[in-house]
Design an enzyme around this catalytic site. Structure first.
Site, PDB file in Angstrom:
ATOM      1  N   GLY A   1       0.798  -1.230   0.000  1.00 38.73           N
ATOM      2  CA  GLY A   1       0.000   0.000   0.000  1.00 38.73           C
ATOM      3  C   GLY A   1       0.821   1.265   0.000  1.00 38.73           C
ATOM      4  O   GLY A   1       0.276   2.354  -0.191  1.00 38.73           O
TER       5      GLY A   1
ATOM      6  N   CYS B   1     -27.497 -10.035 -15.896  1.00 37.98           N
ATOM      7  CA  CYS B   1     -26.986  -9.683 -17.222  1.00 37.98           C
ATOM      8  C   CYS B   1     -27.977 -10.169 -18.275  1.00 37.98           C
ATOM      9  O   CYS B   1     -28.439 -11.309 -18.262  1.00 37.98           O
ATOM     10  CB  CYS B   1     -25.623 -10.338 -17.441  1.00 37.98           C
ATOM     11  SG  CYS B   1     -25.064 -10.266 -19.159  1.00 37.98           S
TER      12      CYS B   1
ATOM     13  N   CYS C   1     -26.020 -13.128 -20.445  1.00 37.30           N
ATOM     14  CA  CYS C   1     -25.630 -14.432 -19.909  1.00 37.30           C
ATOM     15  C   CYS C   1     -26.382 -14.773 -18.629  1.00 37.30           C
ATOM     16  O   CYS C   1     -26.221 -15.858 -18.088  1.00 37.30           O
ATOM     17  CB  CYS C   1     -24.120 -14.489 -19.656  1.00 37.30           C
ATOM     18  SG  CYS C   1     -23.596 -13.567 -18.210  1.00 37.30           S
TER      19      CYS C   1
ATOM     20  N   CYS D   1     -23.004  -7.722 -18.765  1.00 41.86           N
ATOM     21  CA  CYS D   1     -21.727  -7.814 -18.061  1.00 41.86           C
ATOM     22  C   CYS D   1     -20.725  -6.787 -18.581  1.00 41.86           C
ATOM     23  O   CYS D   1     -20.512  -6.669 -19.786  1.00 41.86           O
ATOM     24  CB  CYS D   1     -21.101  -9.193 -18.260  1.00 41.86           C
ATOM     25  SG  CYS D   1     -21.893 -10.490 -17.328  1.00 41.86           S
TER      26      CYS D   1
ATOM     27  N   CYS E   1     -18.649 -12.907 -19.586  1.00 46.77           N
ATOM     28  CA  CYS E   1     -19.952 -13.045 -20.215  1.00 46.77           C
ATOM     29  C   CYS E   1     -19.869 -14.056 -21.358  1.00 46.77           C
ATOM     30  O   CYS E   1     -20.695 -14.954 -21.477  1.00 46.77           O
ATOM     31  CB  CYS E   1     -20.400 -11.681 -20.731  1.00 46.77           C
ATOM     32  SG  CYS E   1     -22.141 -11.600 -21.161  1.00 46.77           S
TER      33      CYS E   1
END
Lengths: 273, 365, 294
Positions: free
Chosen positions: C36, C245, C248, C270, C276
């Site tokens: 970080g 979605c 899909c 998606c 997808c």
């Protein structure tokens, strides 16, 4: 009502009161060849209010900056007694520890509230910032504490989401005080806290300050050129001239019976008003 | 059924073909040669070399051609090439006192040893469009003052320094120079690092900042001590070759400004220095750089920082036009994923708002 | 040097010279050692503009080898123009194999999304970062923000979240939502939607972040704790979509909104196009499936 003496915490507190909170010894600061302040020593006890008075250029603000770690003194040392009883030299502490001290156990009230506030965040966040800085992570509690403090400094609770930009000078100053006191500091530095305010607003502010200082048992070092402010707020006074302390004493005694010629002059100038 | 958009790859190829076509322009008209660009648009070439930090007229000309005359794009091309070049070492400091001068003026003295030399300047031209230039022209041959090698007059700053009237210059000897292309910037910067950043900084940005100092945002009472344009030798110390060898000559513009004096209890009042140096011929840039250099010395000289031009992080972080143009123009890239997140939130907040209004309505009834 | 010498052949494997790659790898190692923490590095000019992924490209160029398989996405899609452009850059300069399949890639460079399919050990996710400093819009000065990180002074970050709640009733940050890494550094996850924040936590893959213009590299080593900042009584929440979605049928994934016509017709599908497509492929070949999972 009297609080019984036998309580543990109270006993420890009383014990702590015998020992100085802050000790300043031989502090001098030079700006090049020019003297800012020279060879100042004093001790401050818990709950004690000390006023440093003098005209502008007398070195009182330089001294305040030196003892509040805002400016390193050229010589001399300043020690502070922490809540756990340990005593440390402020200028030998790491910056992290010093900054932590400044936002928890200490407060600093600037003459100009804009220097001590975040002008673009709400009053609530201004008060809450110190709480969040020390790890408070409950929004509801932060808000509750902030509301409580706004009330204490006579700001209406419904102004909590307003920015200080929308506040009058007196309100801003009271907000700055709340922001400083929210972590229950033991020592607060004040630099002409009523300096920028109208005379009518000043009186109310002094009342408020006097009440808060007494209720919270705060130790305060207040710098002012105004003897009336010193008389109302302080237990002890230090008079400065040309960078040096020329007289110290209990406020009442010093004002009644000033010894140094300069102090006599200062005192006579206010008594005529 | 709707199918997610495909064909990015083909679209890019086609866009590049169209770009190549537009760059070429009308094929009936003969194509620009690099010699034409470096010879006749030489100040554009100078700017690309200077802000591209690469002294190569031919590459700069190519970049200008490839960029269709967009100089920031050309600077970008040059930088992206330069960065891949291996670093063999650093040249010896050039000596501008040893410059083969083409122009040299001082605003602080009416006349001075070596004289004022105007050189190829626009300064005293009347800015009237010249229709004759629309056709082909053969200018008169220039007059040459010196048949042989010209003399090398003393720098104005050295004249002032001889009397102790100006602060001493920094002494770079004995250490490698900072290199902002190899080391990340860390604020606050040393002056030499800052000067490097300014020298490759955007001309327009520095011009505006320099101008702002003249209009009172950090005034520093500047005088042009000297501007000199000419060629200097670049020497490189290669131990293998036993001593310094001359790599070649580069044309540079140097501006030394003389500014408001400063004294203290210990030191008597002295003028302060500020400095500009760029590749090629660009007085505007060198002067702007010097104004900014002086403003950015505020901290070192104990002056209050009150204006943008004195703020090192502000000036240096935003002076690089390749960085700036990239980030500004990246807003063109798709951001629809983040926008979708904002869209959801705005819808949610609007729904909450409507809900509250409804409740209040009901309560009122 | 004449121009004729400077063809593409003069460029090193993956564009950057080896000296530069070593410098960047040192920065990456340091970043991994201090999760970080933003490590300054001497960012190079790249042949694409600043703000268009130069940081990610430099990181990828420094870690990629001839055996690697590269995937590049922008907004979750392999086929957006900038993803195509960066993928082609590496095809040309490094000659590496590229893929659109998350499972097959060893290095994935991304802008604004984390793939939906969980990442595996051995994979590296390289983020393109425009503004690496999470405190930047609260405090514009680098000198001050570095000090705030050093002293772990993050109160100001919560002040911003507090203000959000006070004004809007909830935290109104939807992307580039700040996180705390391994209990120490507050980090900007790059402008990914906050929907993706939980994927960063305890992730099996190495996550590297490159900011070219701002000259910073930071990292989240595998299996590192990544916590989104919040309040106890206003906990971090990800946005949920109301519908699956449209292509899909996936739920619990991030969706793009497609405008179908000018009468308000729209559909959601998606954002991760590979995810997808794979789902749709599986659905079509359920019977043909031999159980091989990629």
């Amino acid at each position: 009502m009297q609080i019984p003496n036998g309580l543990d915490g109270q006993g420890a507190e009383r014990h702590g009161r015998d020992k100085p909170l802050l000790s300043v010894s031989g502090v001098s600061h030079y700006y090049g060849d020019r003297i800012g302040c020279r060879n100042v020593s004093f001790t401050l006890y818990p709950g004690e209010v000390l006023a440093i008075v003098g005209e502008s250029g007398s070195g009182k603000t330089t001294l305040l900056n030196c003892i509040s770690t805002r400016m390193e003194p050229t010589t001399g040392e300043v020690t502070y007694r922490f809540r756990d009883g340990s005593v440390k030299n402020l200028y030998r502490m790491g910056e992290a520890e010093r900054r932590f001290l400044m936002r928890t156990d200490w407060g600093f009230v600037h003459q100009n509230p804009a220097d001590g506030l975040r002008m673009t965040v709400s009053a609530g966040a201004n008060v809450g910032e110190r709480l969040m800085a020390v790890g408070e992570r409950h929004y509801g509690r932060i808000r509750e504490t902030a509301t409580d403090w706004l009330t204490k400094v006579e700001i209406a609770a419904d102004r909590i989401d307003d920015q200080p930009r929308a506040f009058s000078g007196g309100m801003r100053q009271r907000l700055q005080i709340a922001r400083n006191l929210v972590t229950h500091p033991r020592l607060v530095f004040m630099d002409e806290p009523t300096g920028g305010l109208d005379v009518s607003v000043q009186a109310r502010m002094l009342d408020l300050l006097r009440g808060l200082v007494a209720d919270l048992g705060l130790a305060v070092i207040i710098v002012t050129h105004d003897l009336a402010v010193a008389r109302l707020l302080s237990h002890r006074m230090m008079v400065m001239k040309d960078g040096e302390v020329i007289e110290t004493g209990l406020t009442d005694q010093l004002l009644d019976d000033p010894q140094a010629a300069y102090t006599q002059l200062l005192v006579s100038s206010i008594l005529q008003v | 059924m709707y199918v997610a958009v495909k064909g990015g790859e083909k679209a890019i190829d086609n866009a590049h073909r169209l770009l190549a076509d537009r760059r070429r322009g009308d094929p009936e008209i003969s194509e620009l040669s690099l010699d034409q660009i470096s010879g006749q648009l030489s100040l554009a070439v100078d700017r690309v070399m200077s802000e591209g930090s690469l002294y190569d007229r031919e590459l700069a000309a190519l970049a200008i051609k490839q960029a269709r005359g967009d100089l920031i794009e050309a600077i970008f091309l040059v930088r992206a090439y330069r960065t891949t070049l291996p670093r063999f070492g650093y040249s010896e400091p050039i000596d501008t006192g040893d410059m083969k001068l083409e122009r040299r003026i001082s605003a602080t003295y009416k006349d001075l040893p070596g004289g004022q030399m105007l050189g190829p300047t626009f300064d005293y031209t009347h800015r009237l469009l010249d229709p004759a230039l629309a056709g082909e022209t053969v200018p008169d041959a220039p007059e040459r003052r010196f048949e042989e090698a010209p003399e090398k007059p003393m720098r104005v700053s050295d004249i002032l320094a001889g009397e102790g009237l100006i602060e001493p210059d920094g002494d770079p000897s004995g250490r490698d120079p900072a290199d902002i292309t190899r080391t990340p910037l860390e604020f606050p910067l040393e002056r030499e690092t800052r000067l490097q950043a300014l020298s490759r900084g955007d001309e327009g940005f520095l011009l505006a900042l320099g101008y702002s100092t003249q209009r009172g945002y950090a005034r520093n009472h500047p005088f042009v001590g000297e501007i000199r344009i000419g060629e200097v030798e670049v020497e490189f110390e290669a131990p293998e070759l036993g001593g310094a060898s001359v790599l070649g000559r580069v044309q540079i513009t140097e501006c030394q400004m003389v500014n408001q004096f400063k004294g203290s209890a210990k030191a008597p009042p002295q003028f302060t220095r500020s400095y500009g140096l760029v590749f090629g011929q660009s007085e505007r840039k060198a002067m702007s750089m010097a104004l900014c250099d002086r403003a950015l010395r505020a901290g070192e000289l104990g002056e209050d920082r009150v204006a943008a031009a004195q703020d090192e992080e502000f000036v240096i972080s935003h002076s690089d036009n390749v960085q700036a143009t990239g980030f500004v123009e990246h807003l063109k890239l798709p951001h629809y994923v983040d926008f979708q997140a904002e869209l959801e939130l705005v819808r949610k907040m609007r729904a909450e708002h409507a809900h509250r209004a409804e409740n209040m309505q009901e309560a009122a009834e | 040097m004449t121009l004729q010498d400077t063809g593409l052949a003069a460029y090193n494997f993956a564009y950057l010279d080896e000296q530069t790659k070593r410098m960047i790898r040192r920065a990456i190692l340091k970043a991994i050692a201090i999760p970080g923490y933003q490590v300054p590095f001497a960012s190079r000019e790249m042949p694409m503009p600043y703000g268009w992924g130069t940081g990610g490209v430099q990181v990828t160029a420094s870690i990629i080898g001839p055996e690697d398989v590269l995937k590049v996405i922008d907004q979750g899609s392999d086929d957006t123009t900038n993803a195509v452009s960066i993928r082609k850059f590496f095809e040309k300069t490094a000659g590496v194999e590229t893929t659109t399949r998350t499972g097959e890639a060893t290095v994935i460079q991304t802008r604004h999304r984390i793939p939906e399919a969980p990442l595996k050990e051995g994979q590296v996710l390289v983020y393109q970062v425009p503004i690496p400093e999470p405190l930047r819009f609260l405090e514009p000065r680098e000198t001050e923000t570095r000090k705030m990180h050093a002293l772990e002074e993050y109160g100001l970050m919560h002040v911003k979240l507090y203000e959000d709640i006070a004004r809007n009733g909830h935290i109104a940050t939807t992307y580039a939502y700040p996180v705390k890494v391994e209990g120490r550094y507050v980090m900007d996850p790059s402008p990914t939607p906050k929907f993706d924040n939980p994927k960063m936590d305890n992730c099996a893959a190495l996550q590297l972040f490159g900011a070219g213009r701002e000259k910073r590299i930071y990292a989240i080593p595998p299996y590192t704790s990544v916590v989104s900042l919040d309040f106890e009584d206003h906990p971090f929440e990800v946005n949920r979509f109301e519908q699956p979605c449209a292509l899909c049928g996936a739920e619990g994934v991030y969706l793009d909104e497609m405008i179908l016509d000018d009468k308000g017709g729209r559909m959601f599908c998606c954002s991760d196009t590979d995810f997808c497509e794979e789902r749709r492929g599986e659905a079509e070949s359920v019977s043909a499936s031999n159980g091989e999972i990629v």
